[in-house]
Design a protein around this motif. Sequence first.
Motif, mmCIF file in Angstrom:
data_model
loop_
_atom_site.group_PDB
_atom_site.id
_atom_site.type_symbol
_atom_site.label_atom_id
_atom_site.label_comp_id
_atom_site.label_asym_id
_atom_site.label_seq_id
_atom_site.Cartn_x
_atom_site.Cartn_y
_atom_site.Cartn_z
ATOM 1 N N CYS A 40 0.513 -25.234 14.493
ATOM 2 C CA CYS A 40 0.746 -24.099 15.374
ATOM 3 C C CYS A 40 1.605 -24.506 16.578
ATOM 4 O O CYS A 40 2.565 -23.817 16.921
ATOM 5 C CB CYS A 40 -0.596 -23.551 15.826
ATOM 6 N N GLU A 54 -7.672 -18.260 20.273
ATOM 7 C CA GLU A 54 -8.975 -17.599 20.347
ATOM 8 C C GLU A 54 -10.058 -18.564 19.899
ATOM 9 O O GLU A 54 -9.770 -19.557 19.234
ATOM 10 C CB GLU A 54 -8.988 -16.364 19.458
ATOM 11 N N LYS A 213 -0.329 -8.996 20.194
ATOM 12 C CA LYS A 213 -0.669 -9.942 19.125
ATOM 13 C C LYS A 213 0.549 -10.240 18.262
ATOM 14 O O LYS A 213 0.725 -11.346 17.781
ATOM 15 C CB LYS A 213 -1.757 -9.345 18.246
ATOM 16 N N LEU A 217 1.773 -16.291 18.022
ATOM 17 C CA LEU A 217 1.144 -16.956 16.887
ATOM 18 C C LEU A 217 -0.351 -16.882 17.151
ATOM 19 O O LEU A 217 -0.774 -16.936 18.305
ATOM 20 C CB LEU A 217 1.570 -18.416 16.827
ATOM 21 N N HIS A 218 -1.117 -16.768 16.098
ATOM 22 C CA HIS A 218 -2.552 -16.641 16.305
ATOM 23 C C HIS A 218 -3.255 -17.925 15.882
ATOM 24 O O HIS A 218 -3.122 -18.360 14.745
ATOM 25 C CB HIS A 218 -3.088 -15.465 15.485
ATOM 26 N N TYR A 220 -6.983 -19.755 15.807
ATOM 27 C CA TYR A 220 -8.406 -19.649 16.067
ATOM 28 C C TYR A 220 -8.994 -21.056 16.060
ATOM 29 O O TYR A 220 -8.872 -21.782 15.081
ATOM 30 C CB TYR A 220 -9.092 -18.785 15.007
ATOM 31 N N HIS B 44 -1.398 -23.412 6.831
ATOM 32 C CA HIS B 44 -1.619 -23.219 8.268
ATOM 33 C C HIS B 44 -0.473 -22.433 8.897
ATOM 34 O O HIS B 44 -0.691 -21.557 9.731
ATOM 35 C CB HIS B 44 -1.752 -24.563 8.974
ATOM 36 N N THR B 47 -0.836 -18.884 8.011
ATOM 37 C CA THR B 47 -1.982 -18.269 8.695
ATOM 38 C C THR B 47 -1.682 -18.003 10.161
ATOM 39 O O THR B 47 -1.903 -16.899 10.650
ATOM 40 C CB THR B 47 -3.223 -19.177 8.594
ATOM 41 N N VAL B 48 -1.178 -19.013 10.868
ATOM 42 C CA VAL B 48 -0.974 -18.792 12.313
ATOM 43 C C VAL B 48 0.104 -17.751 12.573
ATOM 44 O O VAL B 48 0.085 -17.074 13.587
ATOM 45 C CB VAL B 48 -0.641 -20.090 13.105
ATOM 46 N N SER B 49 1.053 -17.624 11.640
ATOM 47 C CA SER B 49 2.127 -16.663 11.894
ATOM 48 C C SER B 49 1.739 -15.240 11.508
ATOM 49 O O SER B 49 2.189 -14.291 12.132
ATOM 50 C CB SER B 49 3.383 -17.042 11.119
ATOM 51 N N ALA B 51 -1.623 -14.003 10.848
ATOM 52 C CA ALA B 51 -2.925 -13.464 11.254
ATOM 53 C C ALA B 51 -2.886 -12.915 12.673
ATOM 54 O O ALA B 51 -2.148 -13.406 13.515
ATOM 55 C CB ALA B 51 -3.976 -14.554 11.149
ATOM 56 N N LYS B 52 -3.695 -11.872 12.888
ATOM 57 C CA LYS B 52 -3.818 -11.327 14.240
ATOM 58 C C LYS B 52 -5.255 -11.457 14.739
ATOM 59 O O LYS B 52 -5.552 -11.177 15.875
ATOM 60 C CB LYS B 52 -3.452 -9.843 14.268
ATOM 61 N N SER B 53 -6.140 -11.811 13.824
ATOM 62 C CA SER B 53 -7.543 -11.972 14.229
ATOM 63 C C SER B 53 -8.215 -12.937 13.267
ATOM 64 O O SER B 53 -7.620 -13.347 12.273
ATOM 65 C CB SER B 53 -8.251 -10.626 14.189
ATOM 66 N N LEU B 54 -9.460 -13.250 13.563
ATOM 67 C CA LEU B 54 -10.185 -14.193 12.712
ATOM 68 C C LEU B 54 -10.389 -13.611 11.312
ATOM 69 O O LEU B 54 -10.265 -14.316 10.310
ATOM 70 C CB LEU B 54 -11.535 -14.520 13.353
ATOM 71 N N GLN B 57 -7.391 -14.021 9.366
ATOM 72 C CA GLN B 57 -7.219 -15.422 8.984
ATOM 73 C C GLN B 57 -7.987 -15.728 7.693
ATOM 74 O O GLN B 57 -7.450 -16.362 6.784
ATOM 75 C CB GLN B 57 -7.731 -16.307 10.119
#
Lengths: 330, 468
Positions: A40, A54, A213, A217-218, A220, B44, B47-49, B51-54, B57
């Motif tokens: 990331c 998050e 959002k 980049l997200h 967790y 990864h 996913t990081v690009s 996803a907006k929430s868990l 993901q």
Amino acid sequence: MPTRTHCMKDLYQETFSSIEDIKAHFEAANYICSDQIATCVYIAYNLQKPVMVEGPAGVGKTELAKTTAEILGVPLVRLQCYEGLDEAKALYEWKYAKQLLYTQLLKDKLGELLEGSNNFTDSMEKIHDQEDLFFSENFLEPRPLYKALHQEHGCVLLIDEVDKSDHEFEAFLLEVLSDFQVSIPELGTIKAKIKPLVFLTSNNSREMSDALKRRCLHLYVPYPEEKLESRILSARVPELSDTLRREVVSFVQQIRELDLKKVPSISETIDWAKTLLLLHASELNSATVKQTLNVLLKFETDIEATGDHLRGFIEKAHQKSKINIGSKAG
Amino acid sequence: MQQVLEDFYKVVRASGVKISPSDSIETSRSVTLVGYQNRSILKHALTVSLAKSLDDQHLIDECFEQFFKFDAFQQPSANDVNYGGGADDLTGDSENNPEQAQQDSEPYQSDTPLTNMLLERDHNALAVEMQRAAQEVGLRDIWFFTQKSLYTQRIMQKMGLRDLQNEIRALSDGSGNCPSNVAQAGQLRDAKAWLFEEVKDFVEQQLGMYGKTSAKNLREQHLQKTKLSNIEKRDFHTMHDLVRKMAKRLSSMYSKKKKRENRGQLDFRKTLRSNVAYDGILFETYWKSRYIDKPKVLVLCDISGSVQAYSRFLLLFLYSLNDVLNRIDSYVFTGNLISVDEIFAHYPVEEAIDKIIDDHGMGGSDYGTMLLDLERQCMDTIDNKTTVLILGDARNNNLAPRSEVLELAYQRAKRIIWLNPEPENFWKTGDSVMLNYRPYCHLAKTCNTLDHLERLLDELLKAATATV
């Protein structure tokens, strides 16, 4: 010709050249990161995208930004969000007192300047001929966002707990995060000298808008797995003996399985390990755990809830530690 | 590779994650940056690009594992052992001694590539061929399970089924009674059957990815419009998800309206106080702002047999809205009013509702007693901020309606809303006393589907946030 805004990547190409590189740098700075975090950061750094981090409190979200700044050798500009935060506190404010003082001081000068003018139009024109001194950068009080855009060598901008801010502020952030520029009515549009690397952290106390959002980049960050937690602990509290470290990690991992109000996160594990070290504990036993459990658990109800399980947890932690030693010896 | 990524986005979209065109562009850039060499890093990066929430993901992780599985033709099937070596296979010798089998018989050579692939057991080539055929026939557009055999057939045809069949026919008919040809034809038949199974599995797997939400959406749309009393127990779970989804939509709509600044009205006190430092010159001005109160709701739910199902969903809906409601006081009744806040505090909502209905949901309803109880227990708590929400069919079993109590509540409360599962023209029939109550309701409406519920609660929140 418009000047191109440089980005951090142009300046620090060497430091973050690959994902492996990033992991190594973070490890050297005592931050053990997973593949996901490294990937990331690598993408954020290369594509200049903000990262929305998050995860539960205490898993190292803020620390991630701090460590990144430390590795790159750039300042960390931090903006703590809260309800009611507005542009004046986040971006800039005029130094009203200074403006007032200067108007008082310059009163006489103003008289001299206007001497010889016969009517209002004349006087107005004379004043207009002067530069707009009172609304220039000299009277501007820069706040974190403004500071971040003005750093000569780039910086890491940490917008902490963005979920606590209001919707209005979130909308305002959109402009900053997509173009790295802000509009100040009196001065015009201000562009970043070097695009900063931005981390936003959120504890999910409210749902952030899709628009925000989408720009990020997200990432967790969950509670670490046993192996990772053990590595983190050995990096952060190196004085801790291997046996005790394994026991501590195993114990904390078991506690996380319980239904608690506030599950202990990695920062609490570190604090607890430090506490045990201070008490010269060589291994976990009921008395020490009971004495120090309030470092790990922050609610009285949680401490009560773990009461019955303590003995079992400690025994299991002992066993696990022994198995590990056995397998290592083998 | 762009096509692969686009197919992946399609799968992710089908699983319910929203991906805008700009998301897909950004993600493609991320993937180009990290490359395809390392599977976990690719995962990864995606996913990081994306996803907006868990939740996103988890869904993307799941899609990734499914999409990049490549396990077609990797499992030897029962038929697999029955073909591929040569005529000696029939005796079973070649299984034990394949090298000798190879030497003993000249391998059969065919002109069709598919036959050769099957005979050589070239699983990789078969997988590639199947992927190509799937792409050509547009398998990614599969929506419903009814399309499974259609796509299986199309893929088989594209892979060269016709040639294979011709060859089998030629081998078994053409060359008289040559035993090796007959055996060869048998093997090819087995191979064809095996191939068919593999392709079918593959199509099923793809349907699982691409058609995941279409069927679900269709079902949800249907459920949204179905009478709540007709919903079967097995659909409750889906309904609960749906209610939560709808409640979230309402919450996010109304939670934003908390504070409204009245521009144009100067807050003199605050302004003067903060400008003392500037010699009383008004540098900083403050405007009056007002916080809009969240509505306080008193819910009275009939849980007699005929209305039970509706009460269940109303309560579920209300408790999912706790973000935007200040306080909910819930009571259930068939005759006497029973407070259920305690149960809600101790159990998760779904469980609590089951428990309430099991414990109290018996007998015919008596609205008169309920209203008398209301007067005794709750009249003091009803004020001009309270919305009273009553759900019931007003079928009073010919008992006294006691509408004067409702009149009293009507004078005190901000709003009284009556939700009746029966259509309006039934209100004047049989033992319904709805018409007695109607004058004392600000709003009395039919409500028997989730759509109705959403609309009514929307109205409730709108009224609560707008009129302050």
